[in-house]
Scaffold this motif. Structure first.
Motif, PDB file in Angstrom:
ATOM      1  N   ASP A   1     -21.339 -42.195  -7.385  1.00 44.18           N
ATOM      2  CA  ASP A   1     -19.897 -42.417  -7.510  1.00 44.18           C
ATOM      3  C   ASP A   1     -19.123 -41.509  -6.562  1.00 44.18           C
ATOM      4  OD1 ASP A   1     -17.723 -43.729  -9.332  1.00 44.18           O
ATOM      5  OD2 ASP A   1     -17.169 -41.609  -9.199  1.00 44.18           O
TER       6      ASP A   1
ATOM      7  N   TYR B   1     -19.396 -42.986  -3.154  1.00 40.54           N
ATOM      8  CA  TYR B   1     -18.577 -44.198  -3.039  1.00 40.54           C
ATOM      9  C   TYR B   1     -17.097 -43.840  -2.952  1.00 40.54           C
ATOM     10  CZ  TYR B   1     -16.657 -48.774  -4.224  1.00 40.54           C
ATOM     11  OH  TYR B   1     -15.949 -49.942  -4.214  1.00 40.54           O
ATOM     12  N   ARG B   2     -16.642 -42.889  -3.788  1.00 42.59           N
ATOM     13  CA  ARG B   2     -15.229 -42.517  -3.760  1.00 42.59           C
ATOM     14  C   ARG B   2     -14.843 -41.872  -2.430  1.00 42.59           C
ATOM     15  NH1 ARG B   2     -13.158 -45.652  -7.586  1.00 42.59           N
ATOM     16  NH2 ARG B   2     -14.606 -45.684  -9.351  1.00 42.59           N
TER      17      ARG B   2
ATOM     18  N   LEU C   1     -24.517 -48.365  -6.992  1.00 45.78           N
ATOM     19  CA  LEU C   1     -23.724 -48.853  -5.867  1.00 45.78           C
ATOM     20  C   LEU C   1     -23.548 -50.362  -5.948  1.00 45.78           C
ATOM     21  CD1 LEU C   1     -25.243 -46.668  -3.009  1.00 45.78           C
ATOM     22  CD2 LEU C   1     -23.037 -46.390  -4.138  1.00 45.78           C
TER      23      LEU C   1
ATOM     24  N   GLY D   1     -20.174 -52.268  -6.147  1.00 43.85           N
ATOM     25  CA  GLY D   1     -19.887 -53.204  -5.069  1.00 43.85           C
ATOM     26  C   GLY D   1     -19.793 -54.643  -5.493  1.00 43.85           C
TER      27      GLY D   1
ATOM     28  N   ILE E   1     -23.030 -46.530   3.132  1.00 41.78           N
ATOM     29  CA  ILE E   1     -23.667 -45.525   2.277  1.00 41.78           C
ATOM     30  C   ILE E   1     -25.169 -45.708   2.438  1.00 41.78           C
ATOM     31  CG2 ILE E   1     -24.012 -44.660  -0.056  1.00 41.78           C
ATOM     32  CD1 ILE E   1     -21.283 -45.619  -0.790  1.00 41.78           C
TER      33      ILE E   1
END
Length: 1445
Positions: free
Chosen positions: A137, A140-141, A173, A177, A378
């Protein structure tokens, strides 16, 4: 840190141990630099002071989430923290931003559920418990917010759990996503599925498979894995086309595939061929230096491999056993010996597998569908960890080179993070040195002159061997500090890596570095009839008869450089996977093995980097809480925490520390120094306390001794005085006793003499009196007897004389009469005159006869009178005798007593005594007989009483049974009524379904169709409420009805208030629809316009007052429709009445309950309700309108509930954790939290609940809806608080439990105050109430598991209890958690339930469903409630709405 630590006696330290790596103990003796330590295992160890590390005795038993928060950041501290967390199944731990994952070797599905992913979504790193989801997370952030590509590096050795961690990252993810657009399959399915190695049979039968130590894995089903691999191939685009059956088994020499001939079949064929090639062995041939297959088994595997590769068997054998040499003039075929043939076989298998692997990777990458032009990405890198075995070859060399490069990248990242931390806190860090390993990288990959360059150079020369290569290394790097030559080794070399020294064996370095395709192999496989195999070996541009050399090392180095270039453009995140033991079993923690992995994973290197700067970082409040005792006066004088910390450090004389914005930064060893001083202060304080206590105890003992002496003296003196007094008393008593005794003896003699004289006199006088009395009684009795006897004789003589006289008279008279009769008879014969005389004589005879009879009667009456007199005499005599007997018995008893006294003096009274005794016995018998009679009478009376009582009880029982029978009869009537109602509802629903089905069929037959499937609505100018009729008059009527509908909508679209607690709008709409007969219409658009009006009215989702008004209006209108609308199939149901009671009890109950007055009232109420609500036959539009209304009621209910949840969610996040206060803050007065105090957040929650309740009550929302709103809201509060408690260690404390408990008490008070509206809401907080109640118990270690599970927390699962018990720590009173026996019991129960994935989930889910039905709304209202409601006043003035009056 160890070098700066100066331990003293009593210090707790870590000592290096050969078996356990590190073991804790206590210093018992200090001799200069030598320490004697008593270990916890019981043994004594003598070591140097520089070889020990300080131990933090205040560290929590369950460890810390982030090891940078450890007081002492060193190897034993890190190891102990990991061990403590591993024991409680906390397998993830942070070290700054690095996540350390220890493989539990067991399934923990509760940690990886979708609900857990939702918890980590958007949470800051470190806010919740460590987890791979948190790392994913954060990556991703950062990518979304900062616009920077991210990378996640997962490393660890085999069995450490790298693959599982990678799957978790990819899964999260994919969760963030979403899903791919192609084929409806998720990104998660496409990425996570991995192509597993195809198993032909038993792994032990294959040479290549036996090269691995792992032949099988527990709890893995090969059949399921095979099908999973097939499905994964389908997902990534390896398609299936034609269905055939290919048979091939290892046992029966045939391998079975039941799938398609295409890519999948070709892939498995190539893998099977590689495995079969590995089982081909060679033996010497007939010619010199030639080779042939060893036996029939080898020939079979060779033939099978050729069939699978679709090539010629002989050509395959020649390519393995022969080599073609091309010269300028001719082509020479050279045979190979068995060893060279084996190497050729391995080279073929290697190149086949390499080409197949590359093809699969390209296919998977292309199938994922990643946009090549995307700006950000990522990347997840799963890399093998550092390796150091007994035998290390070229593979370990390449892997360790990769880890060296990544370690350099890791060190730079850690150093960068340290810099960012120092910049954030605004402290000076310029002098901190960076630890670099560039010299090792130069040693390996520098060009020219590096090990890889020298290896490529040696591979280029045909005559080079591993020994010449080793000698070249020795000569080149003989003075390099990172390169050494082992003793007694001819071709080995040692490199000093960051994780330790590794010795490499160069025997196979040259062969493994060569990567060339043999021309015969290339030509053979390129000519395969299988297109897939041929595509793996396309023809090259070079001469096919030549073997092209390619260096593995150089190519590997280039790929590594490319990887580092990509990583340098991304923001890295690190996950280090640890294998706790080599047995691969749960519950085993091998310290030495884990330490080695921590070193190899770079964790210790990161710790070294941290120790180079400020390894110890403490928040101001934590620092003051721990070390405030070193300078208490600083806490009182300073109101600012940073200033207080600075004054305290200056007071103790430390240098080199830094004061940041929120933390105190200490250099290595300063924490130990402070702890040593703190221990000294505590020791001095303990000495003072001991001195005071001992002084107090001595003083207390002296005072007690003195008081005891005084008490003993007073007791002794009192004892002596009492003895003297006792002697005096005894003397006086003796005199008094003598006097009284003498007086008593004299009185006794006189009394006895007087009594004897009186007794003799009384006896004599009594005897004389009795004799006189007896004489008188006898005389009187004789006189009475004589009187009665004389009277009797006289009466007897008189009766005899009278009888004789009468007899004589009668006889004489009869004689005379007979004589006269004879004379008359004789005279009668002569004359008739004698007839008269005859008659006279006859009369005389009759008279005499009558007199005779009269005399007989008189004599009889005289006898009766005598009998009665005698009977009266006998009764009188009997009563006299009874009285006399009683009197005599009484006198006899008195005389008997007297005779007994006089019996000694005289014996003459013996006969009288015997007679009296007999009389007494007789009287006694009579008295006993009377007593028995009385007893029988009393027993009969008791039995009669008991019978009466039983009769009363039986009467009560019969009455109770009668009541029960009446109740049962009433319930039966109710049940029958409910059954009939259910039957009516079922009939209504079936009729509605039939109507809807018929309407759908009608619509399907017409060409016009709307997008929603509803009947098309006509424009307003053509809209009509009833069946259309041609004509201008009808058109004008329709227009008037449209105008009426517009007037109605314009009136009710605003809030027009309530009447008698019911919405005017709903009642008005219902009356209008009823009057217009819209419910019975086959086609109308009024319903659509009303639904559109309601939808537009609730567009503002944030206005609870507006939503509450429309919720009340729509629910009331829905109730009216529910009661009014009847379908065509419900006619029979309507005629059915509730069953009447037919039994006796039922008729009695009905008669008891019924009365004329009540019947009249009920009839009046029913008549009034029927005047308001009238059943109508519903058509399709009306039924559809009813369904849409129900949907809008549910929607508005959810909007009001979600608004309240949204308002409370921000407050709940502030209410879960108690405010943190330091000791300095507690000592300093004048500090308050003001309006930001967390205590105000609970009040804000109460205010929010009250505000909504006022709004709902003002808008008269039905009670059932209010209760459901608050019930689900309290369930939401329970879920949020409870999940936060389980996910945040800082929330699972004693003080936090007290804080949350106080807030829950406020909620309970609110529920009590709003009991009618709150309903069962308080019960929804069951989990958080029980958890908080457990947190605030002081003596948890005394509680057993049964007490917790059944008494304290019956509503919590084993997983939830285990998590609370392991996370608990007391920041207020330092109380302990539950005992280890309870923890072990919970762990055993969790192991038993580990197969059930649901049982392992410890988080609660929020229920957002609609918790009510139309029937619930209907049951909360009554038809009579709508009696007397006034319609809208605006419409009453309109002439078209006259029917509303």
């Amino acid at each position: 840190m160890a070098g700066n630590f100066s331990p003293s006696v009593g210090s707790c330290v870590w000592v290096e141990d050969r078996d356990e790596a590190w073991i804790d103990g206590e210093v018992v003796e200090v001799n200069g630099e030598d320490l004697k330590v008593l270990c916890t295992s019981g043994k004594h160890v003598v070591t140097k002071a520089s070889a020990v590390y300080p131990k933090d005795t205040e560290a929590p038993g369950s460890g810390v989430d982030d090891m940078t928060r450890l007081a002492y950041l060193h190897e034993p501290g890190v190891l102990q923290n990991l061990h403590s967390r591993y024991d409680i199944n906390e397998i993830y731990t942070y070290t700054g931003s690095i996540l350390i994952a220890v493989n539990p070797f067991r399934r923990l599905p509760h940690l990886y559920s979708s609900h857990m992913m939702a918890q980590y979504k958007g949470a800051a790193l470190g806010e919740l418990s460590p987890h791979p989801f948190a790392v994913a997370d954060a990556a991703y952030r950062q990518m979304i917010n900062d616009g920077v590509s991210q990378s996640i590096l997962v490393s660890g050795e085999s069995g450490a759990g790298k693959t599982e961690s990678t799957k978790l990252l990819m899964r999260y993810l994919a969760y963030m996503g979403g899903r791919a657009a192609s084929e409806g399959r998720s990104v998660e399915q496409k990425v996570l599925e991995d192509v597993e190695r195809y198993k032909l049979g038993e792994p032990k039968t294959y040479h290549y498979l036996n090269q691995s130590k792992c032949l099988e894995v527990d709890s893995i089903n090969d059949a399921e894995e095979y099908h999973a691999t097939r499905r994964a191939m389908d997902v990534v685009g390896i398609s299936t086309e034609e269905q055939v059956v290919i048979a091939l088994s290892l046992v029966e020499k045939i391998l079975y595939f039941t799938d398609d001939i295409s890519f999948q079949d070709a892939i498995f064929s190539v893998v099977a061929a590689i495995l079969h090639l590995g089982n081909v062995e060679f033996a010497k041939g007939a010619e010199i230096d030639s080779s042939v297959p060893k036996d029939e088994k080898s020939l079979f595997h060779l033939k099978t491999a050729a069939e699978l590769l679709s090539c010629d068997e002989k050509a395959l054998e020649d390519s393995l056993c022969k080599r073609i040499m091309v010269t300028r003039d001719e082509t020479i075929t050279k045979t190979l010996d068995p060893e060279a043939a084996t190497l050729s076989r391995d080279a073929l298998a290697k190149v086949m597998y390499s080409r197949l692997f590359d093809w699969l990777v390209d296919k998977i990458n292309s199938s994922i569908g990643q946009d090549p032009h995307s700006k950000y990405l990522i990347g997840v890198l799963d890399i093998y960890g550092f390796e150091s075995f007994k035998t290390n070859s070229f593979e370990q060399f390449c892997i360790n080179l990769t880890n060296e490069k990544l370690q350099q990248h890791f060190n730079q990242h850690v150093f960068k993070m340290e810099q960012e931390e120092y910049k954030k806190e605004e402290i000076n860090w310029s002098y901190i040195e960076f630890v670099d390993n560039q010299d090792i990288l130069d040693l390996i990959e520098k060009k020219p002159g590096g090990i890889i360059a020298l290896l490529d150079e040696a591979c280029m020369f045909p005559r080079s061997t591993h020994e010449t290569f080793a000698q070249k290394l020795y000569q080149t790097f003989k003075n390099h500090k990172r390169f050494t030559k082992p003793k007694l080794a001819r071709s080995d070399f040692t490199i000093c890596h960051y994780a330790g020294d590794v010795t490499y064996q160069t025997e196979l370095f040259l062969d493994k570095n060569k990567d060339y395709v043999i021309a015969e192999h290339q030509a053979l496989l390129n000519s395969s009839s299988c297109s897939f195999v041929a595509s793996l070996f396309p023809p090259t541009s070079d001469d096919s008869n030549k073997s092209k050399f390619s260096s593995i090392g150089t190519r590997f180095k280039q790929q590594l450089v490319s990887l580092l270039e990509i990583l340098n453009t991304t923001e890295p995140h690190y996950i280090r996977c640890i294998k706790p033991n080599n047995l691969l079993k749960p519950g085993i923690f091998e310290n030495e093995n884990i330490l080695q992995q921590l070193r190899c994973g770079g964790v210790m290197e990161a710790i070294r980097i941290s120790c180079a700067g400020y390894p110890t970082r403490k928040h101001f409040d934590e620092f003051l809480n721990r070390f405030g005792i070193l300078a208490p006066e600083v806490l009182v004088k300073n109101s600012d925490d940073p200033a207080a910390c600075k004054k305290l450090l200056e007071k103790v004389g430390l240098e080199g520390y830094q004061i940041g914005k929120t933390k105190v930064f200490l250099r290595a060893g300063q924490m130990a120094d402070l702890d040593t001083r703190r221990t000294e202060v505590l020791g001095r304080s303990a000495s003072i306390i001991q001195r005071k206590v001992r002084s107090y105890l001595a003083k207390k003992s002296f005072i007690l001794l003195r008081n005891s002496a005084k008490q003993i003296q007073s007791v002794c003196r009192g004892y002596l005085a009492r003895n003297v007094y006792e002697g005096m008393r005894r003397e006086a008593a003796a005199l008094k006793i003598q006097r009284d005794l003498r007086m008593f003896l004299a009185r006794k003699d006189y009394t006895e003499l007087c009594s004897a004289a009186v007794s003799v006199q009384a006896g004599m006088r009594g005897m004389v009196a009795r004799d006189e009395l007896c004489f008188r009684r006898q005389t009187k009795a004789a006189r009475i007897i004589q009187t009665w006897c004389r009277g009797y004789l006289a009466r007897l003589h008189y009766r005899k004389l009278k009888k004789a006289t009468i007899t004589t008279q009668c006889a004489w008279r009869s004689k005379i009469a007979r004589g006269e009769l004879r004379k008359l008879k004789m005279a009668a014969r002569e004359t008739g005159a004698l007839q008269e005389a005859k008659n006279k004589l006859e009369k005389q005879v009759e008279e005499l006869t009558w007199r005779l009879q009269l005399e007989k009667r008189i004599r009889g009456m005289t006898w009766c009178r005598g009998y009665l007199a005698r009977l009266h005499y006998r009764k009188l005599k009997k009563a006299t005798i009874t009285t006399q007997c009683a009197w005599r018995s009484k006198i006899a008893r008195g005389e008997l007593r007297k005779l007994k006294m006089a019996a000694r003096e005289t014996g003459a009274l013996q006969e009288a005594k015997n007679k009296l005794e007999k009389q007494v016995e007789e009287l006694t018998w009579r008295l006993q007989l009377e007593k028995r009679i009385r007893g029988m009478v009393s027993s009969l009376e008791m039995k009669i009483d008991e019978t009466e009582k039983k009769l009363q009880e039986t009467t009560k029982i019969s009455e109770d049974r009668l009541k029960q029978a009446l109740d049962v009869e009433t319930k039966l009537v109710k049940l029958k009524t409910a059954m009939q109602r259910l039957e009516e509802k079922i009939l209504d629903m079936e009729a509605e379904k039939n109507i809807m089905r018929q309407h759908q069929q009608t619509i399907s037959s017409t060409p016009v169709r709307t997008t929603l499937g509803h009947p098309p609505t006509a424009p307003f100018k053509e809209a009509e409420f009833t069946t259309p009729v041609a004509g201008n008059a009808e058109k004008s009527a329709a227009e008037r009805q449209i105008m009426d509908a517009d007037a109605l909508i314009d009136c009710v679209k605003d809030n027009i208030g309530f009447s008698n607690g019911k919405p005017v709008a709903a009642f008005t709409i219902y009356k209008c629809l009823l009057h217009w007969k819209c419910f019975e219409s086959e086609k109308t658009n009024v319903f659509d316009r009303l639904i559109q009006m309601i939808g537009s009215a609730i567009e503002n989702e944030d206005d609870n007052s507006h939503l509450a008004y429309w919720l009340t209006s729509t629910s009331a209108l829905l109730f009216l429709l529910q009661k009014s609308l009847k379908t065509g199939g419900s006619g029979a149901a309507q005629s059915m009445k509730p069953p009447t009671a037919t039994s006796l009890f039922g008729r009695m109950a009905m008669s008891f309950r019924s009365s004329p007055a009540s019947g009249n009232l009920a009839a009046a109420a029913e008549a009034a309700a029927n005047a308001v609500i009238r059943p109508v036959e519903a058509k399709y539009p009306a039924l559809l309108f009813k369904q849409q209304l129900a949907a809008y009621v549910e929607k508005m209910f959810g909007m009001v509930r979600d608004n309240l949840k949204k308002e409370l969610s921000t407050l709940l996040s502030l209410c879960i954790q108690a405010p943190r206060t330091s000791k300095g803050g507690m000592l300093r007065s004048g500090r308050s939290f003001g309006k930001d105090s967390p205590a105000t957040h609970w009040q804000s929650i109460i205010d929010g609940l009250n505000s909504l309740l006022v709004t709902l009550k003002e808008n008269h929302v039905p009670l059932v809806l209010i209760q459901k709103i608050y019930s689900q809201t309290f369930s939401f509060i329970n879920v949020q608080l409870f999940n936060s408690l389980l996910l945040r260690k800082e929330c699972c404390t004693f003080s936090n439990g007290e804080f949350v408990k106080a807030g829950l008490a406020e909620l309970e008070l609110w529920c009590c105050q709003a009991k009618e509206y709150a309903g069962p809401s308080w019960e929804e907080l069951k989990q958080i109430r029980q958890a908080v109640g457990f947190l605030v118990i002081h003596q948890k270690y005394r509680i057993s598991y049964d007490d917790i599970a059944h008494d304290l927390c019956p509503g919590l699962s084993v997983q939830q209890l285990y998590r609370i018990c392991t996370l608990y720590w007391d920041d207020s009173y330092n109380t302990r958690s539950v005992s280890q026996e309870v923890i072990s019991s919970m762990r055993a129960l969790m192991t038993e339930e580990s197969n059930d994935a649901d049982s392992d989930s410890f988080l609660l889910d929020d229920d957002s469903s609609i918790p009510f039905s139309i029937d619930d709304i209907s049951s909360s209202m009554q038809e009579k409630d709508f009696v007397g409601i006034k319609p809208a006043e605006e419409l009453l003035e309109n002439p078209a709405f006259v029917f509303l009056h």
